[in-house]
Motif scaffolding. Structure first.
Motif, mmCIF file in Angstrom:
data_model
loop_
_atom_site.group_PDB
_atom_site.id
_atom_site.type_symbol
_atom_site.label_atom_id
_atom_site.label_comp_id
_atom_site.label_asym_id
_atom_site.label_seq_id
_atom_site.Cartn_x
_atom_site.Cartn_y
_atom_site.Cartn_z
ATOM 1 N N ARG A 295 31.088 59.732 74.692
ATOM 2 C CA ARG A 295 31.267 58.911 73.553
ATOM 3 C C ARG A 295 29.979 58.064 73.287
ATOM 4 O O ARG A 295 29.506 57.900 72.009
ATOM 5 C CB ARG A 295 32.543 58.090 73.691
ATOM 6 C CG ARG A 295 33.780 58.722 73.648
ATOM 7 C CD ARG A 295 34.936 57.653 73.207
ATOM 8 N NE ARG A 295 35.238 56.833 74.247
ATOM 9 C CZ ARG A 295 35.903 57.179 75.479
ATOM 10 N NH1 ARG A 295 36.621 58.196 75.508
ATOM 11 N NH2 ARG A 295 36.128 56.252 76.432
ATOM 12 N N GLU A 296 29.482 57.519 74.170
ATOM 13 C CA GLU A 296 28.166 56.645 74.097
ATOM 14 C C GLU A 296 26.986 57.624 73.572
ATOM 15 O O GLU A 296 26.514 57.174 72.456
ATOM 16 C CB GLU A 296 27.891 56.239 75.332
ATOM 17 C CG GLU A 296 26.666 55.225 75.391
ATOM 18 C CD GLU A 296 26.341 54.877 76.970
ATOM 19 O OE1 GLU A 296 24.999 54.792 77.111
ATOM 20 O OE2 GLU A 296 27.135 54.416 77.718
ATOM 21 N N ARG A 297 26.729 59.015 73.820
ATOM 22 C CA ARG A 297 25.894 59.721 73.720
ATOM 23 C C ARG A 297 25.978 59.987 72.049
ATOM 24 O O ARG A 297 25.443 60.050 71.202
ATOM 25 C CB ARG A 297 26.167 61.113 74.310
ATOM 26 C CG ARG A 297 25.046 62.389 73.852
ATOM 27 C CD ARG A 297 25.496 63.335 74.467
ATOM 28 N NE ARG A 297 26.841 63.980 73.929
ATOM 29 C CZ ARG A 297 27.598 64.715 74.274
ATOM 30 N NH1 ARG A 297 27.134 65.670 75.310
ATOM 31 N NH2 ARG A 297 28.710 65.024 73.608
ATOM 32 N N ASP A 298 27.293 60.276 71.843
ATOM 33 C CA ASP A 298 27.595 60.830 70.411
ATOM 34 C C ASP A 298 27.502 59.512 69.319
ATOM 35 O O ASP A 298 26.984 59.867 68.336
ATOM 36 C CB ASP A 298 29.127 61.290 70.420
ATOM 37 C CG ASP A 298 29.399 62.764 70.973
ATOM 38 O OD1 ASP A 298 28.056 63.176 71.552
ATOM 39 O OD2 ASP A 298 30.263 63.230 71.304
ATOM 40 N N GLU A 299 27.909 58.509 69.709
ATOM 41 C CA GLU A 299 27.753 57.440 68.629
ATOM 42 C C GLU A 299 26.264 57.112 68.438
ATOM 43 O O GLU A 299 25.758 57.118 67.382
ATOM 44 C CB GLU A 299 28.459 56.175 69.592
ATOM 45 C CG GLU A 299 29.878 56.112 69.513
ATOM 46 C CD GLU A 299 30.442 54.843 70.421
ATOM 47 O OE1 GLU A 299 29.570 54.035 70.464
ATOM 48 O OE2 GLU A 299 31.867 54.750 70.483
ATOM 49 N N MET A 300 25.375 57.273 69.493
ATOM 50 C CA MET A 300 23.719 56.917 69.144
ATOM 51 C C MET A 300 23.300 57.926 68.502
ATOM 52 O O MET A 300 22.572 57.993 67.601
ATOM 53 C CB MET A 300 22.975 56.827 70.622
ATOM 54 C CG MET A 300 23.820 55.580 71.286
ATOM 55 S SD MET A 300 22.660 55.229 72.862
ATOM 56 C CE MET A 300 23.345 53.676 73.569
ATOM 57 N N VAL A 301 23.788 59.361 68.634
ATOM 58 C CA VAL A 301 23.155 60.459 67.973
ATOM 59 C C VAL A 301 23.610 60.355 66.569
ATOM 60 O O VAL A 301 22.802 60.735 65.728
ATOM 61 C CB VAL A 301 23.664 61.771 68.730
ATOM 62 C CG1 VAL A 301 23.185 63.104 67.769
ATOM 63 C CG2 VAL A 301 23.062 62.070 70.119
ATOM 64 N N LEU A 302 24.889 60.218 66.325
ATOM 65 C CA LEU A 302 25.617 59.910 65.136
ATOM 66 C C LEU A 302 24.491 58.926 64.338
ATOM 67 O O LEU A 302 24.217 59.037 63.130
ATOM 68 C CB LEU A 302 26.798 59.873 64.891
ATOM 69 C CG LEU A 302 27.896 61.029 65.338
ATOM 70 C CD1 LEU A 302 29.252 60.559 65.555
ATOM 71 C CD2 LEU A 302 27.836 62.003 64.307
ATOM 72 N N GLY A 303 24.562 57.799 64.940
ATOM 73 C CA GLY A 303 23.654 56.823 64.350
ATOM 74 C C GLY A 303 22.233 57.414 63.999
ATOM 75 O O GLY A 303 21.698 56.971 62.703
ATOM 76 N N LEU A 304 21.714 57.901 64.620
ATOM 77 C CA LEU A 304 20.230 58.549 64.228
ATOM 78 C C LEU A 304 20.392 59.675 63.345
ATOM 79 O O LEU A 304 19.347 59.639 62.453
ATOM 80 C CB LEU A 304 19.622 59.217 65.825
ATOM 81 C CG LEU A 304 18.284 59.880 65.616
ATOM 82 C CD1 LEU A 304 17.332 58.884 65.103
ATOM 83 C CD2 LEU A 304 17.759 60.522 66.691
#
Length: 328
Positions: A295-304
């Motif tokens: 979830r942490e990975r996906d949130e950061m990637v989606l933000g990028l």
């Protein structure tokens, strides 16, 4: 094959992590999705995945027709493919299983529907070898998770129609993916080979005690990894060349880079090295579960991705503003 056939229903074959992610994306883009998987509890696991992934994906925007309610499930492969306009296969990457599965899907799917495979390690020439209509079979390999990472690698086999490759490229682009066309088959396709090349050196530096596991990860994610999330290595070299750009870069640095290439390691993944990496990784993770890290990975990637979309829209907006001023 009709190249103008509209896609309204997608069949997802195999609902493990990759298949479930594909199903989520297709639902978010407004398609009716029929999923199939023979595994016990496959339907419950799939619906749980979709429910968990839906809200983060909604931050990028959903199609007006998007709804998890458009998901249906059957354990019957023939039923799942009977009225599919596009098939996305994501079964385990086992050669004989996939060859047999492609033959079955080829018989079950409408003759004018593309059958795409998420296979990471098998070529389409192998997968289509027992098909009656191999011309409509193509690799559509995503990076995990497909509902978050835009890249999809499209490559045909020896018997794939070039028109099908182009149709698959257009379809993926229409749903917001970033398709790239591999002009020839290579084992592992492109992105996984690039990842493998980097990870080989990561493992070597750990093996040689140059870095511990946490430092090796930091060297990537707090260094070039940040730049790679914005631009690819060739554009970055263009910037690195200064005012002379890529030509200056190629004139000045190849000799030094060639020396580095010669010194790159070829580690053996011994039991000792594997355990070192396992211990170091678990220490980094701490008390965070795999699900929490994902979830942490996906949130950061989606933000990028949101930032990149905003940046891509800015030049178009500026161009419209300039044209408007010229008219006045």
């Amino acid at each position: 094959m009709s190249l103008s056939k509209p896609v309204r229903r997608v069949a997802v074959v195999g609902t493990g992590v990759i298949g479930a992610s594909w199903a989520t994306l297709y639902l978010a883009r407004g398609f009716d999705v029929t999923a199939t998987d023979p595994a016990p509890n496959a339907e419950a696991n799939l619906r749980r995945y979709v429910d968990t992934a839906w809200q983060p994906l909604a931050t990028l925007g959903l199609s007006p027709k998007a709804s998890p309610e458009h998901l249906s499930f059957t354990a019957d492969l023939n039923q799942a493919l009977a009225d599919a306009d596009f098939v996305q296969e994501s079964a385990p990457d086992l050669r004989e299983l996939k060859i047999r599965l492609f033959s079955e899907m080829d018989k079950a799917a409408p003759a004018d529907s593309i059958i795409a495979s998420s296979s990471a390690g098998l070529t389409m020439s192998v997968l289509q070898s027992a098909c009656d209509h191999p011309e409509r079979c193509v690799i559509g390999h995503p990076l995990n998770p497909p509902h978050v990472i835009p890249l999809v690698e499209v490559v045909g086999g020896a018997k794939t129609s070039p028109e099908v490759v182009q149709q698959a490229m257009s379809f993926y682009a229409s749903i917001g993916k970033k398709p790239i066309h591999l002009r020839k088959e290579v084992v592992g396709h492109a992105a996984n080979r690039l990842q493998a090349a980097l990870y080989r050196e990561v493992a070597y530096l750990i093996e040689q005690d140059v870095l511990d596991v946490a430092a090796a990860d930091a060297a990537v994610c707090w260094g070039p990894g940040l730049r790679w999330g914005v631009m690819g290595p060739n554009l970055l070299c263009h910037i690195g060349g200064g005012t002379g750009g890529i030509q200056s870069f190629m004139e000045r640095l190849p000799a030094a880079m060639a020396r580095w290439w010669k010194d790159l390691g070829k580690p053996e993944l011994t039991e000792k090295l594997k355990q070192t990496i396992i211990d170091g990784t678990l220490e980094q993770a701490g008390d965070r579960s795999v699900e929490e890290l994902a979830r942490e990975r996906d949130e950061m990637v989606l933000g990028l991705i949101r930032l990149r979309k905003k940046a891509a829209q800015a030049p178009a907006s500026q161009a419209r503003s300039v044209r408007s001023r010229k008219k006045t």
